[in-house]
Motif scaffolding. Structure first.
Motif, PDB file in Angstrom:
ATOM      1  N   GLY A  56       0.791  -1.224   0.000  1.00 43.26           N
ATOM      2  CA  GLY A  56       0.000   0.000   0.000  1.00 43.26           C
ATOM      3  C   GLY A  56       0.823   1.273   0.000  1.00 43.26           C
ATOM      4  N   ARG A  57       2.100   1.196  -0.319  1.00 45.98           N
ATOM      5  CA  ARG A  57       2.979   2.359  -0.352  1.00 45.98           C
ATOM      6  C   ARG A  57       3.653   2.447  -1.720  1.00 45.98           C
ATOM      7  NH1 ARG A  57       0.840   1.516   3.955  1.00 45.98           N
ATOM      8  NH2 ARG A  57       1.452   2.381   5.992  1.00 45.98           N
ATOM      9  N   VAL A  58       4.144   3.634  -2.039  1.00 46.06           N
ATOM     10  CA  VAL A  58       4.928   3.838  -3.258  1.00 46.06           C
ATOM     11  C   VAL A  58       6.239   4.497  -2.844  1.00 46.06           C
ATOM     12  CG1 VAL A  58       5.060   4.900  -5.535  1.00 46.06           C
ATOM     13  CG2 VAL A  58       2.846   4.136  -4.650  1.00 46.06           C
ATOM     14  N   LEU A  59       7.344   3.783  -2.997  1.00 47.15           N
ATOM     15  CA  LEU A  59       8.675   4.319  -2.696  1.00 47.15           C
ATOM     16  C   LEU A  59       9.279   4.839  -3.994  1.00 47.15           C
ATOM     17  CD1 LEU A  59      11.108   4.687  -0.768  1.00 47.15           C
ATOM     18  CD2 LEU A  59      11.832   2.365  -1.464  1.00 47.15           C
ATOM     19  N   THR A  60       9.791   6.073  -3.952  1.00 47.59           N
ATOM     20  CA  THR A  60      10.318   6.706  -5.161  1.00 47.59           C
ATOM     21  C   THR A  60      11.701   7.276  -4.903  1.00 47.59           C
ATOM     22  OG1 THR A  60       8.073   7.365  -5.817  1.00 47.59           O
ATOM     23  CG2 THR A  60       9.897   8.461  -6.930  1.00 47.59           C
ATOM     24  N   LEU A  61      12.616   7.031  -5.822  1.00 49.48           N
ATOM     25  CA  LEU A  61      13.912   7.701  -5.856  1.00 49.48           C
ATOM     26  C   LEU A  61      13.789   8.855  -6.839  1.00 49.48           C
ATOM     27  CD1 LEU A  61      16.965   7.933  -5.257  1.00 49.48           C
ATOM     28  CD2 LEU A  61      17.348   6.289  -7.118  1.00 49.48           C
ATOM     29  N   ARG A  62      13.973  10.084  -6.362  1.00 49.07           N
ATOM     30  CA  ARG A  62      13.807  11.267  -7.204  1.00 49.07           C
ATOM     31  C   ARG A  62      15.148  11.964  -7.413  1.00 49.07           C
ATOM     32  NH1 ARG A  62       8.545  11.957  -8.225  1.00 49.07           N
ATOM     33  NH2 ARG A  62       9.152  13.651  -9.596  1.00 49.07           N
ATOM     34  N   TYR A  63      15.253  12.645  -8.585  1.00 54.56           N
ATOM     35  CA  TYR A  63      16.490  13.346  -8.946  1.00 54.56           C
ATOM     36  C   TYR A  63      16.148  14.635  -9.661  1.00 54.56           C
ATOM     37  CZ  TYR A  63      20.806  14.502 -11.435  1.00 54.56           C
ATOM     38  OH  TYR A  63      21.892  15.153 -11.947  1.00 54.56           O
ATOM     39  N   SER A  64      16.854  15.712  -9.326  1.00 55.28           N
ATOM     40  CA  SER A  64      16.684  17.005  -9.993  1.00 55.28           C
ATOM     41  C   SER A  64      17.883  17.260 -10.896  1.00 55.28           C
ATOM     42  CB  SER A  64      16.571  18.134  -8.971  1.00 55.28           C
ATOM     43  OG  SER A  64      16.730  19.405  -9.610  1.00 55.28           O
ATOM     44  N   PRO A  65      17.707  17.313 -12.220  1.00 55.76           N
ATOM     45  CA  PRO A  65      18.829  17.586 -13.118  1.00 55.76           C
ATOM     46  C   PRO A  65      19.420  18.982 -12.927  1.00 55.76           C
ATOM     47  CG  PRO A  65      16.983  16.602 -14.307  1.00 55.76           C
ATOM     48  CD  PRO A  65      16.473  16.971 -12.950  1.00 55.76           C
ATOM     49  N   THR A  66      18.595  19.939 -12.488  1.00 54.22           N
ATOM     50  CA  THR A  66      19.102  21.298 -12.290  1.00 54.22           C
ATOM     51  C   THR A  66      19.887  21.410 -10.993  1.00 54.22           C
ATOM     52  OG1 THR A  66      17.253  22.223 -13.525  1.00 54.22           O
ATOM     53  CG2 THR A  66      18.459  23.720 -12.094  1.00 54.22           C
ATOM     54  N   CYS A  67      19.351  20.825  -9.914  1.00 54.93           N
ATOM     55  CA  CYS A  67      20.040  20.887  -8.628  1.00 54.93           C
ATOM     56  C   CYS A  67      21.131  19.831  -8.491  1.00 54.93           C
ATOM     57  CB  CYS A  67      19.025  20.732  -7.492  1.00 54.93           C
ATOM     58  SG  CYS A  67      17.879  22.129  -7.350  1.00 54.93           S
ATOM     59  N   LEU A  68      21.132  18.842  -9.386  1.00 56.47           N
ATOM     60  CA  LEU A  68      22.122  17.755  -9.327  1.00 56.47           C
ATOM     61  C   LEU A  68      22.083  17.070  -7.966  1.00 56.47           C
ATOM     62  CD1 LEU A  68      25.143  19.512 -11.095  1.00 56.47           C
ATOM     63  CD2 LEU A  68      23.420  18.022 -12.116  1.00 56.47           C
ATOM     64  N   ALA A  69      20.875  16.784  -7.494  1.00 58.24           N
ATOM     65  CA  ALA A  69      20.694  16.193  -6.176  1.00 58.24           C
ATOM     66  C   ALA A  69      19.563  15.174  -6.217  1.00 58.24           C
ATOM     67  CB  ALA A  69      20.392  17.276  -5.144  1.00 58.24           C
ATOM     68  N   SER A  70      19.589  14.235  -5.247  1.00 53.88           N
ATOM     69  CA  SER A  70      18.600  13.155  -5.184  1.00 53.88           C
ATOM     70  C   SER A  70      17.989  13.105  -3.794  1.00 53.88           C
ATOM     71  CB  SER A  70      19.258  11.810  -5.500  1.00 53.88           C
ATOM     72  OG  SER A  70      19.907  11.824  -6.755  1.00 53.88           O
ATOM     73  N   TRP A  71      16.790  12.509  -3.717  1.00 53.11           N
ATOM     74  CA  TRP A  71      16.149  12.283  -2.425  1.00 53.11           C
ATOM     75  C   TRP A  71      15.143  11.146  -2.566  1.00 53.11           C
ATOM     76  CZ3 TRP A  71      15.138  16.382  -5.607  1.00 53.11           C
ATOM     77  CH2 TRP A  71      13.813  16.591  -5.989  1.00 53.11           C
TER      78      TRP A  71
END
Length: 308
Positions: free
Chosen positions: A225-240
């Motif tokens: 019942g959950r959705v785990l996501t790896l996110r990345y910002s190409p402009t900030c060059l950072a992930s969370w």
């Protein structure tokens, strides 16, 4: 998600910016219009009109969606106010387009039954033939059209929006500290470009830094019942890392192959950022006695023993 219809080419740029921002919120939260309707109190049919640029959404609807997406309320209010200034009643009713409302007032062709009576032939000697006058409703129509044209001409000549009378004064209802009209609008990329970059983003909130505005979902895992996501910002060059429906979760974290790590509080929806690209990062969370994990090209579910 590829489900959005192309926006009309005659929509003002301010309206396009607002609609695209709202569409991004819906995509980011992985919502459908039924869910948005249930959580904001506005009907599904209304949201379909709002998200396809056929009607300007009221501020409470925009604010409600913004809260679901954890968006910057002040930034969103600026977008909405500028779109409201650019919108016209023609756009609201699905006419030919917002920009056409002041271009050409509609005037019907003359009705032969009520048109001006034509006079032919010379007047009798020594007498002046009186001028013919518009008859019946036609006179009222011509008078109304003349009044509308005069008013539009006066407005266009005066151009009250260019006088500077409202310069430096935000319209009623905007948040305290909002800049005066006209506001400088920022695109999603501009918002992210003004934030941190790479190692400078380490430990910072991706939404406060607006790194989310061009972010992409590198990989997702749906389980329990959950959705785990790896996110990345190409402009900030950072992930969370993010988890949808964070209640009941623990140990939401993002780690890199260089040993950097950021951990969210128990029940947190997302972590702070690491200054790393998606190839070197992985996201994990524990729910229902199992650890869910995602990396760029991998995902896994492991049983958890002991404390986390």
């Amino acid at each position: 998600m590829g489900r959005w219809q192309p926006l009309r080419s005659d929509l003002p740029a301010e309206v396009v910016r607002l609609v695209r921002e709202l569409r991004q919120y819906v995509d980011r939260c992985e919502l459908n219009t039924e869910t948005v309707a249930a959580k904001t109190g506005y009907s599904r049919s209304s949201w379909l009109r709002y998200l396809n640029g056929r009607r300007l959404p009221p501020w409470p609807a925009v604010a409600g969606l913004g809260r679901l997406a954890q968006a910057d309320a002040e930034y969103l209010r600026v977008l909405w106010e500028s779109a409201a200034h650019a919108w016209t009643p023609t756009g609201q009713t699905g006419g030919t387009g917002p920009a056409t409302a002041l271009r050409r007032p509609a005037v019907r062709a003359a009705d032969p039954a009520t048109s001006v009576t034509s006079v032919t032939g010379p007047a009798p000697e020594g007498k002046r033939r009186p001028r013919s006058k518009p008859t019946g409703p036609r006179a009222g129509v011509l008078s109304a059209v003349a009044a509308v044209c005069s008013l539009l001409a006066a407005i266009l000549l005066a151009r009250p929006w260019d006088t500077g009378a409202d310069a430096g004064r935000p319209p009623d209802g905007v948040p305290a500290g909002a800049p005066g009209w006209p506001w400088p609008l920022r695109s999603a990329v501009d918002g992210a470009a003004a934030a941190c970059r790479s190692a400078g983003c380490r430990g910072l909130d991706p939404y406060r830094e607006r790194c989310d505005r061009d972010s992409v979902a590198v990989h997702r895992l749906r389980a329990y019942g959950r959705v785990l996501t790896l996110r990345y910002s190409p402009t900030c060059l950072a992930s969370w890392a993010e988890v949808e429906t964070p209640a009941g979760t623990v140990g939401l974290r993002i780690t890199t192959n260089r040993g950097d790590e950021q951990v969210a509080a128990r029940g947190g929806a997302y972590t702070a950022m690491v200054g790393s690209g998606p190839d070197a990062a992985r996201a994990t969370v524990v729910v229902a006695g199992h650890q869910l994990g995602v990396a760029r090209y991998d995902s896994w579910i492991d049983a958890v023993t002991g404390s986390v």
